[in-house]
Design a protein around this motif. Structure first.
Motif, PDB file in Angstrom:
ATOM      1  N   SER A 102      -5.751   6.572   0.087  1.00  0.00           N
ATOM      2  CA  SER A 102      -5.245   7.397   1.375  1.00  0.00           C
ATOM      3  C   SER A 102      -3.883   8.312   0.759  1.00  0.00           C
ATOM      4  CB  SER A 102      -4.708   6.280   2.316  1.00  0.00           C
ATOM      5  OG  SER A 102      -3.207   6.012   1.891  1.00  0.00           O
ATOM      6  N   THR A 103      -3.762   9.343   1.533  1.00  0.00           N
ATOM      7  CA  THR A 103      -2.766  10.328   1.091  1.00  0.00           C
ATOM      8  C   THR A 103      -1.822  10.485   2.374  1.00  0.00           C
ATOM      9  OG1 THR A 103      -3.881  12.290   1.581  1.00  0.00           O
ATOM     10  CG2 THR A 103      -4.080  11.375  -0.722  1.00  0.00           C
ATOM     11  N   SER A 104      -0.515  10.852   1.788  1.00  0.00           N
ATOM     12  CA  SER A 104       0.241  11.500   2.950  1.00  0.00           C
ATOM     13  C   SER A 104       0.995  12.944   2.348  1.00  0.00           C
ATOM     14  CB  SER A 104       1.793  10.504   3.117  1.00  0.00           C
ATOM     15  OG  SER A 104       2.534  10.626   2.205  1.00  0.00           O
ATOM     16  N   GLU A 105       1.823  13.516   2.929  1.00  0.00           N
ATOM     17  CA  GLU A 105       2.211  14.663   2.295  1.00  0.00           C
ATOM     18  C   GLU A 105       2.820  14.497   0.919  1.00  0.00           C
ATOM     19  OE1 GLU A 105       5.072  16.872   4.449  1.00  0.00           O
ATOM     20  OE2 GLU A 105       3.456  18.330   5.217  1.00  0.00           O
ATOM     21  N   ILE A 106       3.577  13.342   0.704  1.00  0.00           N
ATOM     22  CA  ILE A 106       4.219  13.310  -0.573  1.00  0.00           C
ATOM     23  C   ILE A 106       3.752  11.740  -1.371  1.00  0.00           C
ATOM     24  CG2 ILE A 106       6.053  14.754   0.101  1.00  0.00           C
ATOM     25  CD1 ILE A 106       7.966  11.892   0.240  1.00  0.00           C
ATOM     26  N   ALA A 107       2.442  11.220  -0.807  1.00  0.00           N
ATOM     27  CA  ALA A 107       2.047  10.100  -1.803  1.00  0.00           C
ATOM     28  C   ALA A 107       0.758  10.132  -1.686  1.00  0.00           C
ATOM     29  CB  ALA A 107       2.614   9.018  -0.879  1.00  0.00           C
ATOM     30  N   VAL A 108       0.269   9.213  -2.887  1.00  0.00           N
ATOM     31  CA  VAL A 108      -1.172   9.058  -2.978  1.00  0.00           C
ATOM     32  C   VAL A 108      -1.262   7.580  -3.211  1.00  0.00           C
ATOM     33  CG1 VAL A 108      -3.473   9.512  -3.835  1.00  0.00           C
ATOM     34  CG2 VAL A 108      -1.810  11.199  -3.827  1.00  0.00           C
ATOM     35  N   SER A 109      -2.139   6.870  -2.351  1.00  0.00           N
ATOM     36  CA  SER A 109      -2.344   5.594  -2.595  1.00  0.00           C
ATOM     37  C   SER A 109      -3.611   4.893  -2.938  1.00  0.00           C
ATOM     38  CB  SER A 109      -1.967   4.531  -1.375  1.00  0.00           C
ATOM     39  OG  SER A 109      -0.612   4.978  -1.072  1.00  0.00           O
ATOM     40  N   ALA A 110      -4.078   4.108  -3.992  1.00  0.00           N
ATOM     41  CA  ALA A 110      -5.139   3.641  -4.143  1.00  0.00           C
ATOM     42  C   ALA A 110      -5.357   2.020  -4.124  1.00  0.00           C
ATOM     43  CB  ALA A 110      -5.544   4.044  -5.596  1.00  0.00           C
ATOM     44  N   VAL A 111      -6.213   1.819  -3.504  1.00  0.00           N
ATOM     45  CA  VAL A 111      -6.486   0.280  -3.404  1.00  0.00           C
ATOM     46  C   VAL A 111      -7.496  -0.157  -4.717  1.00  0.00           C
ATOM     47  CG1 VAL A 111      -7.504  -1.710  -1.921  1.00  0.00           C
ATOM     48  CG2 VAL A 111      -6.017   0.201  -0.866  1.00  0.00           C
ATOM     49  N   VAL A 112      -6.934  -1.092  -5.428  1.00  0.00           N
ATOM     50  CA  VAL A 112      -7.898  -1.440  -6.662  1.00  0.00           C
ATOM     51  C   VAL A 112      -7.731  -3.058  -6.860  1.00  0.00           C
ATOM     52  CG1 VAL A 112      -7.216   0.574  -8.031  1.00  0.00           C
ATOM     53  CG2 VAL A 112      -5.767  -1.520  -8.248  1.00  0.00           C
ATOM     54  N   PRO A 113      -8.635  -3.469  -7.630  1.00  0.00           N
ATOM     55  CA  PRO A 113      -8.593  -5.158  -7.857  1.00  0.00           C
ATOM     56  C   PRO A 113      -7.423  -5.471  -8.162  1.00  0.00           C
ATOM     57  CG  PRO A 113     -10.542  -4.039  -8.600  1.00  0.00           C
ATOM     58  CD  PRO A 113      -9.847  -3.033  -8.287  1.00  0.00           C
ATOM     59  N   ASP A 114      -6.770  -6.511  -7.837  1.00  0.00           N
ATOM     60  CA  ASP A 114      -5.206  -6.868  -8.114  1.00  0.00           C
ATOM     61  C   ASP A 114      -5.080  -7.042  -9.741  1.00  0.00           C
ATOM     62  OD1 ASP A 114      -6.210  -9.593  -8.047  1.00  0.00           O
ATOM     63  OD2 ASP A 114      -5.106 -10.144  -6.554  1.00  0.00           O
ATOM     64  N   GLU A 115      -6.385  -7.639 -10.207  1.00  0.00           N
ATOM     65  CA  GLU A 115      -6.077  -7.806 -11.546  1.00  0.00           C
ATOM     66  C   GLU A 115      -5.507  -6.646 -12.469  1.00  0.00           C
ATOM     67  OE1 GLU A 115      -9.813  -9.167 -13.694  1.00  0.00           O
ATOM     68  OE2 GLU A 115     -10.636  -8.734 -11.607  1.00  0.00           O
ATOM     69  N   TYR A 116      -5.967  -5.331 -11.977  1.00  0.00           N
ATOM     70  CA  TYR A 116      -5.632  -4.271 -12.505  1.00  0.00           C
ATOM     71  C   TYR A 116      -4.421  -3.477 -12.050  1.00  0.00           C
ATOM     72  CZ  TYR A 116     -10.391  -4.709 -14.312  1.00  0.00           C
ATOM     73  OH  TYR A 116     -11.519  -5.146 -15.082  1.00  0.00           O
ATOM     74  N   MET A 117      -3.663  -4.144 -11.135  1.00  0.00           N
ATOM     75  CA  MET A 117      -2.605  -3.655 -10.490  1.00  0.00           C
ATOM     76  C   MET A 117      -1.572  -2.980 -11.451  1.00  0.00           C
ATOM     77  SD  MET A 117       0.293  -5.018  -7.714  1.00  0.00           S
ATOM     78  CE  MET A 117       1.161  -6.025  -8.955  1.00  0.00           C
ATOM     79  N   VAL A 118      -1.113  -3.946 -12.278  1.00  0.00           N
ATOM     80  CA  VAL A 118      -0.030  -3.610 -13.398  1.00  0.00           C
ATOM     81  C   VAL A 118      -0.624  -2.457 -14.435  1.00  0.00           C
ATOM     82  CG1 VAL A 118       1.507  -4.425 -15.077  1.00  0.00           C
ATOM     83  CG2 VAL A 118       1.213  -5.718 -13.072  1.00  0.00           C
ATOM     84  N   LYS A 119      -2.014  -2.805 -14.830  1.00  0.00           N
ATOM     85  CA  LYS A 119      -2.412  -1.598 -15.759  1.00  0.00           C
ATOM     86  C   LYS A 119      -2.350  -0.311 -15.210  1.00  0.00           C
ATOM     87  CE  LYS A 119      -5.922  -1.176 -18.989  1.00  0.00           C
ATOM     88  NZ  LYS A 119      -7.466  -1.299 -19.301  1.00  0.00           N
ATOM     89  N   ALA A 120      -2.847  -0.273 -13.881  1.00  0.00           N
ATOM     90  CA  ALA A 120      -2.862   1.130 -13.068  1.00  0.00           C
ATOM     91  C   ALA A 120      -1.457   1.805 -12.930  1.00  0.00           C
ATOM     92  CB  ALA A 120      -3.688   0.814 -11.682  1.00  0.00           C
ATOM     93  N   ALA A 121      -0.648   0.844 -12.613  1.00  0.00           N
ATOM     94  CA  ALA A 121       0.712   1.235 -12.516  1.00  0.00           C
ATOM     95  C   ALA A 121       1.443   1.867 -13.829  1.00  0.00           C
ATOM     96  CB  ALA A 121       1.635   0.135 -11.827  1.00  0.00           C
ATOM     97  N   GLU A 122       1.146   1.109 -15.045  1.00  0.00           N
ATOM     98  CA  GLU A 122       1.629   1.602 -16.148  1.00  0.00           C
ATOM     99  C   GLU A 122       0.955   2.938 -17.016  1.00  0.00           C
ATOM    100  OE1 GLU A 122       3.328  -2.329 -18.464  1.00  0.00           O
ATOM    101  OE2 GLU A 122       1.370  -1.981 -18.812  1.00  0.00           O
ATOM    102  N   SER A 123      -0.426   2.890 -16.427  1.00  0.00           N
ATOM    103  CA  SER A 123      -1.023   4.286 -16.919  1.00  0.00           C
ATOM    104  C   SER A 123      -0.602   5.422 -16.049  1.00  0.00           C
ATOM    105  CB  SER A 123      -2.568   4.125 -16.621  1.00  0.00           C
ATOM    106  OG  SER A 123      -3.094   3.034 -17.125  1.00  0.00           O
ATOM    107  N   LEU A 124      -0.454   5.245 -14.708  1.00  0.00           N
ATOM    108  CA  LEU A 124      -0.104   6.350 -14.027  1.00  0.00           C
ATOM    109  C   LEU A 124       1.555   6.643 -14.082  1.00  0.00           C
ATOM    110  CD1 LEU A 124      -1.568   5.116 -10.622  1.00  0.00           C
ATOM    111  CD2 LEU A 124      -2.359   7.053 -11.805  1.00  0.00           C
TER     112      LEU A 124
END
Ligand code: ASP
Ligand code: MG
Length: 417
Positions: free
Chosen positions: A374-396
């Motif tokens: 989902s997106t707003s004017e100043i944000a983009v959110s992605a729902v991912v499997p929780d085991e990848y949450m930290v990896k996704a955050a670190e890569s971004l």
């Protein structure tokens, strides 16, 4: 004489030594010639302990009685801080929410502040006293004690700062400021000098726990100058303000993430004008908080609807949908738990297309499956499997140039521009 408001969270008043330290900090501000209003939370985890006590008695505590119970935590702190101040020779007084004139809606457990009558509070300030106000509580029109929702002491502080026209509102906490991401998870996270109200509001709503979203909303509406800083270390904090300076032209200012989400899909609902309103009214009436929603028309004119909810509410949602199968006329419900939402936030996105595309590319390269976006004017959110949450955050975090490591940061900036 200027007035300052400061707030100390639960960990900052967690024991008697810390309470004495808070009293010393208050004395210091008084010695600088300020009128000082201090809002405090309950000591340590004591609110959680009170919730547990209630849950040991009943699964559905009466909301009015719950507020009566939970507000006691803050009352312990205000009186102890005043005692500590008196030991230091400082004249001080403690006020509950209603004594401080904090009026709220007639709603329990999540009331909004409707008005603040500062007369009593100002009289004490004019008498030269340090004023301690119990956070997170108020009083409704018909005299019942209410609470402002968990974490609501931030809101008390900001609302008082607005009502008293205070010079600043400092939120003292157990971190040194607002970070690009939660440093407990993202090791390269770093502290921001400043952040805009809008960005902070998005981050708070998207799961960054550092400030209560309603407090940020209040600060924005009343242009309260807000500073988040450490109660333990004498270091500069983060300023939350209207226009934060654009650091190095970075498009993304920070990341937020939260786990414990479930995606529910309701298949083959009738394609009628009132289908969506009936479905979501039912969920709302049951108090089930829905986040992202996707509605899809099937090729044969039925509707498939997916939404995310907190996993803790899954049982309640499924029961509700089953009970209303005849009204809703769907064919099937599916659900997928162990999901997390990772969001990037930055005012710079407004004028820079392609940020979402970059985010999807980063996640794709890491082979992280996207469940919903989902997106707003100043944000983009992605729902991912929780085991990848930290990896996704670190890569971004690395890709969007937020890493503490300067070299990596400059490389990433070059890539975006
Ligand atoms: N003591 C309350 C809570 O734990 C309010 C607060 O700390 O802001 O939620
Ligand atoms: Mg808090």
């Amino acid at each position: 004489m200027t007035t300052v408001v400061q707030k100390f969270g639960g960990t900052s008043v967690g024991d008697v030594t810390k309470i004495k330290r808070v009293a010393e900090k208050i004395k210091k501000r008084m010695d600088e010639g300020k009128k000082v209003v201090t809002v405090v939370s309950a000591m340590g985890k004591s609110t959680d302990k009170l919730v547990e006590l209630a849950n040991d008695i009943t699964d559905s505590p009466d909301p009015r009685e719950m507020d009566m119970l939970l507000t006691t935590g803050e009352q312990v702190t205000i009186s102890l801080v005043v005692m500590a101040l008196k030991e230091l020779g400082v004249d001080a007084v403690s006020l509950t929410g209603w004594q401080a004139g904090i009026e709220t809606e007639d709603v329990h457990q999540d009331a909004r502040i409707t008005d603040i009558n500062t007369e009593n509070l100002e009289a004490h300030l004019n008498d030269g006293k340090a004023v301690l106000v119990a956070g997170f509580q108020g009083v409704s029109e018909n005299g019942d004690i209410t609470t402002l929702g968990r974490g609501g002491s931030d809101t008390t502080a900001v609302a008082l700062a607005a009502a008293l026209n205070a010079e600043t509102c400092s939120i003292f906490t157990d971190v040194t400021g607002v970070y690009t991401a939660d440093p407990r998870y993202v090791k390269n996270a770093r502290q921001l000098d400043s952040i805009s109200y809008d960005e902070m509001l998005e981050l708070a709503n998207l799961g960054a726990g550092v400030l209560h979203p309603r407090a940020v909303e209040f600060a924005k509406n009343y242009q309260v100058s807000l500073v988040v800083r450490s109660s333990m270390e004498e270091v500069e904090g983060t300023i939350v303000e209207e226009e934060a300076s654009m650091e190095q032209n970075l498009i993304v200012r920070g990341l937020a993430f939260e786990d414990g989400l479930t995606k529910i899909t309701i298949e083959r609902l009738p394609n009628q004008f009132d289908t969506m309103s009936t479905l979501f009214s039912l969920l709302a009436e049951e108090g089930i908080n829905v986040d992202m929603i996707i509605q899809q028309n099937t090729s044969d004119h039925a509707l498939n609807v997916s939404c995310t909810i907190n996993t803790s509410e899954l049982g309640k949602a499924i029961d509700l949908l089953h009970d209303n199968k005849a009204t809703l006329c769907y064919s099937l419900i599916r659900h997928e738990s162990s999901l997390a939402k990772v969001s990037i936030v930055g005012s710079g996105m407004v004028s820079n297309p392609g940020v979402a595309a970059d985010m999807f590319k980063v996640l794709g390269d890491e082979e992280i499956e996207l469940k919903m976006v989902s997106t707003s004017e100043i944000a983009v959110s992605a729902v991912v499997p929780d085991e990848y949450m930290v990896k996704a955050a670190e890569s971004l975090h690395a890709y969007f140039g937020l890493d503490a490591n300067e070299k990596a940061k400059i490389e990433a900036v070059k890539e975006i521009v």
